[in-house]
Design a protein around this motif. Structure first.
Motif, PDB file in Angstrom:
ATOM      1  N   SER A 485       2.129 148.089 129.311  1.00 50.89           N
ATOM      2  CA  SER A 485       0.685 147.845 129.655  1.00 50.89           C
ATOM      3  C   SER A 485      -0.023 147.863 128.266  1.00 50.89           C
ATOM      4  O   SER A 485      -0.189 148.586 127.460  1.00 50.89           O
ATOM      5  N   LEU A 486      -0.663 146.387 127.969  1.00 51.70           N
ATOM      6  CA  LEU A 486      -1.124 146.201 126.668  1.00 51.70           C
ATOM      7  C   LEU A 486      -2.285 146.735 126.201  1.00 51.70           C
ATOM      8  O   LEU A 486      -2.453 147.094 125.301  1.00 51.70           O
ATOM      9  N   GLY A 487      -2.888 147.353 127.387  1.00 49.44           N
ATOM     10  CA  GLY A 487      -4.229 147.793 127.096  1.00 49.44           C
ATOM     11  C   GLY A 487      -4.255 149.086 126.157  1.00 49.44           C
ATOM     12  O   GLY A 487      -5.084 149.239 125.429  1.00 49.44           O
ATOM     13  N   TYR A 488      -3.284 149.990 126.501  1.00 50.07           N
ATOM     14  CA  TYR A 488      -2.959 151.342 125.652  1.00 50.07           C
ATOM     15  C   TYR A 488      -2.793 151.000 124.180  1.00 50.07           C
ATOM     16  O   TYR A 488      -3.132 151.923 123.289  1.00 50.07           O
ATOM     17  N   LEU A 489      -2.271 149.739 123.543  1.00 55.20           N
ATOM     18  CA  LEU A 489      -1.937 149.463 122.417  1.00 55.20           C
ATOM     19  C   LEU A 489      -3.151 149.277 121.440  1.00 55.20           C
ATOM     20  O   LEU A 489      -3.286 149.825 120.399  1.00 55.20           O
ATOM     21  N   LYS A 490      -4.397 148.952 121.913  1.00 53.84           N
ATOM     22  CA  LYS A 490      -5.753 149.191 121.107  1.00 53.84           C
ATOM     23  C   LYS A 490      -6.294 150.498 121.442  1.00 53.84           C
ATOM     24  O   LYS A 490      -7.202 150.906 120.844  1.00 53.84           O
ATOM     25  N   ARG A 491      -6.001 151.244 122.652  1.00 52.07           N
ATOM     26  CA  ARG A 491      -6.724 152.518 123.053  1.00 52.07           C
ATOM     27  C   ARG A 491      -6.198 153.631 122.135  1.00 52.07           C
ATOM     28  O   ARG A 491      -7.012 154.443 121.764  1.00 52.07           O
ATOM     29  N   PHE A 492      -4.842 153.655 121.863  1.00 50.74           N
ATOM     30  CA  PHE A 492      -4.334 154.861 121.203  1.00 50.74           C
ATOM     31  C   PHE A 492      -4.058 154.498 119.559  1.00 50.74           C
ATOM     32  O   PHE A 492      -3.935 153.281 119.319  1.00 50.74           O
ATOM     33  N   PRO A 493      -4.114 155.581 118.976  1.00 52.22           N
ATOM     34  CA  PRO A 493      -3.926 155.285 117.377  1.00 52.22           C
ATOM     35  C   PRO A 493      -2.465 155.156 116.995  1.00 52.22           C
ATOM     36  O   PRO A 493      -1.974 156.039 116.308  1.00 52.22           O
ATOM     37  N   LEU A 494      -1.953 154.233 117.185  1.00 49.90           N
ATOM     38  CA  LEU A 494      -0.578 153.685 117.047  1.00 49.90           C
ATOM     39  C   LEU A 494      -0.167 153.163 115.752  1.00 49.90           C
ATOM     40  O   LEU A 494      -1.056 152.466 115.183  1.00 49.90           O
ATOM     41  N   SER A 495       0.740 153.102 115.204  1.00 46.91           N
ATOM     42  CA  SER A 495       1.249 152.726 113.788  1.00 46.91           C
ATOM     43  C   SER A 495       2.335 151.880 114.203  1.00 46.91           C
ATOM     44  O   SER A 495       2.608 150.797 113.013  1.00 46.91           O
ATOM     45  N   ALA A 496       3.456 151.947 115.027  1.00 47.87           N
ATOM     46  CA  ALA A 496       4.705 151.093 115.124  1.00 47.87           C
ATOM     47  C   ALA A 496       5.007 150.992 116.629  1.00 47.87           C
ATOM     48  O   ALA A 496       4.690 151.776 117.286  1.00 47.87           O
ATOM     49  N   LEU A 497       5.747 149.914 116.648  1.00 47.36           N
ATOM     50  CA  LEU A 497       6.607 149.263 117.947  1.00 47.36           C
ATOM     51  C   LEU A 497       7.933 149.204 117.738  1.00 47.36           C
ATOM     52  O   LEU A 497       8.177 148.760 116.618  1.00 47.36           O
ATOM     53  N   LYS A 498       8.672 150.189 118.641  1.00 45.69           N
ATOM     54  CA  LYS A 498      10.291 150.191 118.419  1.00 45.69           C
ATOM     55  C   LYS A 498      10.749 149.270 119.583  1.00 45.69           C
ATOM     56  O   LYS A 498      10.476 149.659 120.687  1.00 45.69           O
ATOM     57  N   ILE A 499      11.095 147.840 119.208  1.00 45.54           N
ATOM     58  CA  ILE A 499      11.664 147.047 120.190  1.00 45.54           C
ATOM     59  C   ILE A 499      13.007 147.638 120.769  1.00 45.54           C
ATOM     60  O   ILE A 499      14.010 147.914 120.009  1.00 45.54           O
ATOM     61  N   ASP A 500      12.915 147.617 122.177  1.00 47.30           N
ATOM     62  CA  ASP A 500      13.918 148.147 122.921  1.00 47.30           C
ATOM     63  C   ASP A 500      15.344 147.650 122.610  1.00 47.30           C
ATOM     64  O   ASP A 500      15.291 146.261 122.509  1.00 47.30           O
ATOM     65  N   ARG A 501      16.561 148.292 122.326  1.00 51.94           N
ATOM     66  CA  ARG A 501      17.671 147.627 121.943  1.00 51.94           C
ATOM     67  C   ARG A 501      18.293 146.867 122.943  1.00 51.94           C
ATOM     68  O   ARG A 501      18.987 145.836 122.715  1.00 51.94           O
ATOM     69  N   PHE A 503      16.564 144.450 124.497  1.00 49.40           N
ATOM     70  CA  PHE A 503      16.147 143.050 124.146  1.00 49.40           C
ATOM     71  C   PHE A 503      17.072 142.640 122.723  1.00 49.40           C
ATOM     72  O   PHE A 503      17.377 141.147 122.902  1.00 49.40           O
ATOM     73  N   VAL A 504      17.080 143.418 121.892  1.00 48.59           N
ATOM     74  CA  VAL A 504      17.992 142.912 120.694  1.00 48.59           C
ATOM     75  C   VAL A 504      19.249 142.536 120.955  1.00 48.59           C
ATOM     76  O   VAL A 504      19.633 141.375 120.309  1.00 48.59           O
ATOM     77  N   LYS A 505      19.814 143.169 121.608  1.00 47.14           N
ATOM     78  CA  LYS A 505      21.440 143.119 122.159  1.00 47.14           C
ATOM     79  C   LYS A 505      21.849 141.475 122.239  1.00 47.14           C
ATOM     80  O   LYS A 505      22.891 141.026 121.963  1.00 47.14           O
ATOM     81  N   ASP A 506      20.878 141.201 123.291  1.00 52.10           N
ATOM     82  CA  ASP A 506      21.084 139.832 124.000  1.00 52.10           C
ATOM     83  C   ASP A 506      20.373 138.686 123.213  1.00 52.10           C
ATOM     84  O   ASP A 506      20.348 137.569 123.807  1.00 52.10           O
ATOM     85  N   MET A 507      19.814 138.989 122.219  1.00 52.52           N
ATOM     86  CA  MET A 507      19.004 137.873 121.419  1.00 52.52           C
ATOM     87  C   MET A 507      19.693 136.772 121.342  1.00 52.52           C
ATOM     88  O   MET A 507      19.457 135.530 121.518  1.00 52.52           O
ATOM     89  N   PRO A 508      21.003 136.956 120.778  1.00 55.53           N
ATOM     90  CA  PRO A 508      22.060 135.368 120.442  1.00 55.53           C
ATOM     91  C   PRO A 508      22.197 134.586 121.651  1.00 55.53           C
ATOM     92  O   PRO A 508      22.379 133.548 121.439  1.00 55.53           O
ATOM     93  N   THR A 509      22.403 135.415 122.798  1.00 61.94           N
ATOM     94  CA  THR A 509      22.513 134.459 124.136  1.00 61.94           C
ATOM     95  C   THR A 509      21.707 134.431 125.079  1.00 61.94           C
ATOM     96  O   THR A 509      21.675 133.462 125.945  1.00 61.94           O
ATOM     97  N   SER A 510      20.590 134.862 124.972  1.00 58.49           N
ATOM     98  CA  SER A 510      19.403 135.059 125.939  1.00 58.49           C
ATOM     99  C   SER A 510      18.335 134.475 125.448  1.00 58.49           C
ATOM    100  O   SER A 510      17.413 135.177 124.874  1.00 58.49           O
TER     101      SER A 510
END
Length: 582
Positions: A485-501, A503-510
């Motif tokens: 839910s993108l709404g919380y990204l502006k609501r909370f004082p966050l500093s980083a997003l960690k992209i789930d593995r 999605f990274v795993k299948d980047m070359p083929t997907s």
């Protein structure tokens, strides 16, 4: 049960020297209850007027009736045994139900003695008996009420644990004697705890009552239902000895609970998770059948709730293993078997190390246990608060030790579970870890999943803001794998997003995964957040992330998680280098 009477001396005395008839009858009328002189075949030779009033019969009716005919049919053999015993063993006592006015029953404790006048013999067909009865109906009704309360749930009015266990015992016995096999279904109300905690126990109790009534309405007259405690209900379903036979009832149960509940001015929504065990496949005792249904219910919850799971032997093996692991965990804490390994978080171009993520490891004597096994167990049994607090302190102290070497300047990333984060003492625990180690707050990054933040957004925001005053930073772990839910990204004082593995795993083929990663990196850039790609294992993945402007990478391409000593050796050998610009 026929018992010897305690009135033996008195009756014997009366037999030996009977008073004048008028006085005798006056005394009899004063005793109340049942007072009668009865022949061996049950005919009334005499009965007191008070007894006629108690039993609501006319004398004309009694003259043509017998005591056996006035006795409940199930108690006649007991009364006959008492009469027989009185002739040979002396006065007897028994408790029977007598018919009152042909439409009601009264409980009577009878004392029976053979009557032997001074002149004449005794025994044989001519034997007669003195019968005195005390009305104990009120006592029996009170006893029945107390017995009912002992097996009745006070909140819902359904049976309780004791009741359903006895039902299962009796149904097993019936099945062994040729009756049908059956199912035991254990239902847990999904979301009830949140309702109970937020709206109070009065609303929670009413919700339990309403849910219990809905369950009763969906089952058959031959089925049995009880509340085990909390928000758990148990059903015993004779004749349902396989999943196909169970299907119709389960569908009705799921649908009934899923409909909104109106409690006062609140419209509440719940679902239910159902675990089932079958007799005799899954157990031959009440304890085993309930235990296995309970294990199956938790599997139904793990699979998304609002559904059914049937127990299997494999599930039993898994639960025995989990129990063994859970028991070993308590010992492991005392034995110091838990440790932290550290995985580098690097610049994707230079591969220089910016920080490390502290990851918990367990190495018991029999070999290492995967975090995927012991972390959920720790969350379930509450040990995660103890282990998480230790990990936070140990990670900060390790960062302070590195500051005294050439490894200064790194930041430390620590995972925080939902239980930890929402525990009232969590902010003070973080403050204490920073204070004791002496590290700057901005060098501590707490990794929190989306589900933790969205469980109670208001409370989460308060905790984050409080910790932000210490300089602590926050990263959303496994971004994209949860609510997203993108709404919380502006609501909370966050500093980083960690992209789930994933999605990274299948980047070359997907193409889809490449699009998702590109979108997440663009989102982070627009919101002023840094992005860390997890699970980077190949040069192809790394290059794709560089091309898309990823800030940091983490994965086996650079290094697996290492004990502190091995990580220090990797830096000392030059295989890893601290990022000078960080």
């Amino acid at each position: 049960m026929v018992e010897p009477s305690t009135l033996a001396p008195a009756i014997a005395e009366a037999s030996a020297a009977a008073p004048a008839p008028a006085l005798s009858r006056a005394l009899v009328e004063l005793t109340g209850g049942l007072s009668a002189h009865v022949a061996a075949d049950g005919r009334f030779l005499f009965i007191a007027e008070a007894s006629l009033r108690l039993l609501e019969y006319s004398r004309e009716y009694i003259d043509h009736a017998t005591l056996f005919e006035l006795t409940g049919i199930e108690d006649v053999p007991l009364l006959q045994d008492a009469f027989s015993a009185a002739q040979t063993l002396g006065p007897q006592q028994c408790t029977v139900r007598l018919l009152r006015g042909l439409t009601d029953r009264v409980w009577m404790r009878l004392r029976i003695a053979q009557y032997t006048p001074r002149i004449g013999g005794a025994g044989g067909a001519g034997a007669t008996f003195i019968v005195h009865g005390e009305d104990i109906t009120a006592f029996k009704e009170n006893e029945a009420r107390l017995s009912d309360l002992a097996v009745r749930d006070a909140v819902t009015g359904l049976g309780n644990r004791q009741y359903i266990q006895q039902c299962i015992v009796e149904t097993i016995q019936h099945a062994r004697e040729g009756g049908p096999n059956f199912a035991v279904a254990l239902l847990d109300l999904d979301g009830f705890k949140k309702v109970n905690d937020s709206l109070g126990h009065d609303v929670g109790d009413q919700l339990l009552r309403d849910a219990g009534q809905r369950l009763i309405a969906q089952i058959r007259e031959t089925d049995m239902a009880a509340r085990m405690g909390g928000d758990e209900f148990v059903l015993v379903l004779p004749g349902c000895d396989n999943e196909q036979a169970l299907g119709g009832i389960v569908k009705r149960l799921l649908s009934a609970v899923q409909q909104p509940f109106q409690v006062g001015d609140q419209l509440l929504h719940l679902t239910t998770s159902i675990g089932v065990s079958f007799y005799p496949q899954h157990g031959d005792s009440a304890g085993l059948l309930i235990k296995h249904a309970d294990a199956a219910m938790y599997c139904a919850k793990d699979r998304g709730r609002n559904g059914l799971f049937v127990y299997t032997d494999d599930l039993g093996d898994l639960h025995r293993k989990a129990f063994s692991l859970e028991s070993a965990m308590f010992e492991a804490i005392h034995n110091g078997e838990f440790s932290l390994h550290y995985q580098p978080i690097c610049d994707p171009i230079s591969l220089n190390v910016k920080g490390v993520e502290a990851l918990m490891r367990w190495h018991p004597a029999l070999g290492p246990v995967s975090p995927a096994e012991f972390i959920p167990l720790a969350e379930a049994n509450g040990l995660i608060n103890l282990l998480g607090g230790w990990a936070l302190r140990a990670a900060c102290m390790q960062l302070a030790r590195w500051d005294r070497t050439r490894l200064d300047g790194l930041y430390m990333s620590v995972n925080v579970s939902a239980q930890q984060f929402h525990h009232p003492s969590f902010p003070s625990l973080v403050w204490q870890a920073i204070a004791d180690s002496g590290v700057e707050g901005h060098r501590l990054v707490l990794e929190i999943t989306e589900s933790v933040l969205m469980r109670d957004p208001e409370q989460a925001n308060l905790v984050l803001r409080e910790l932000q005053t210490l300089g602590v930073r926050f990263a959303v772990d496994d971004f994209g794998a949860g609510y997203s839910s993108l709404g919380y990204l502006k609501r909370f004082p966050l500093s980083a997003l960690k992209i789930d593995r994933s999605f990274v795993k299948d980047m070359p083929t997907s193409p889809n995964d490449r699009t998702i990663v590109t979108a997440v990196l663009g989102l982070a850039r627009e919101l002023g957040l840094s992005a860390v790609a997890e699970g980077v294992e190949t040069e192809e993945q790394r290059q794709m992330l560089i091309d898309r402007g990823c800030h940091s990478i983490q994965g086996w391409l650079v290094s697996k998680a290492l004990p502190a000593g091995e990580l220090e050796a990797a830096f000392a050998s030059g295989r890893l280098n601290v990022d000078a610009g960080h």
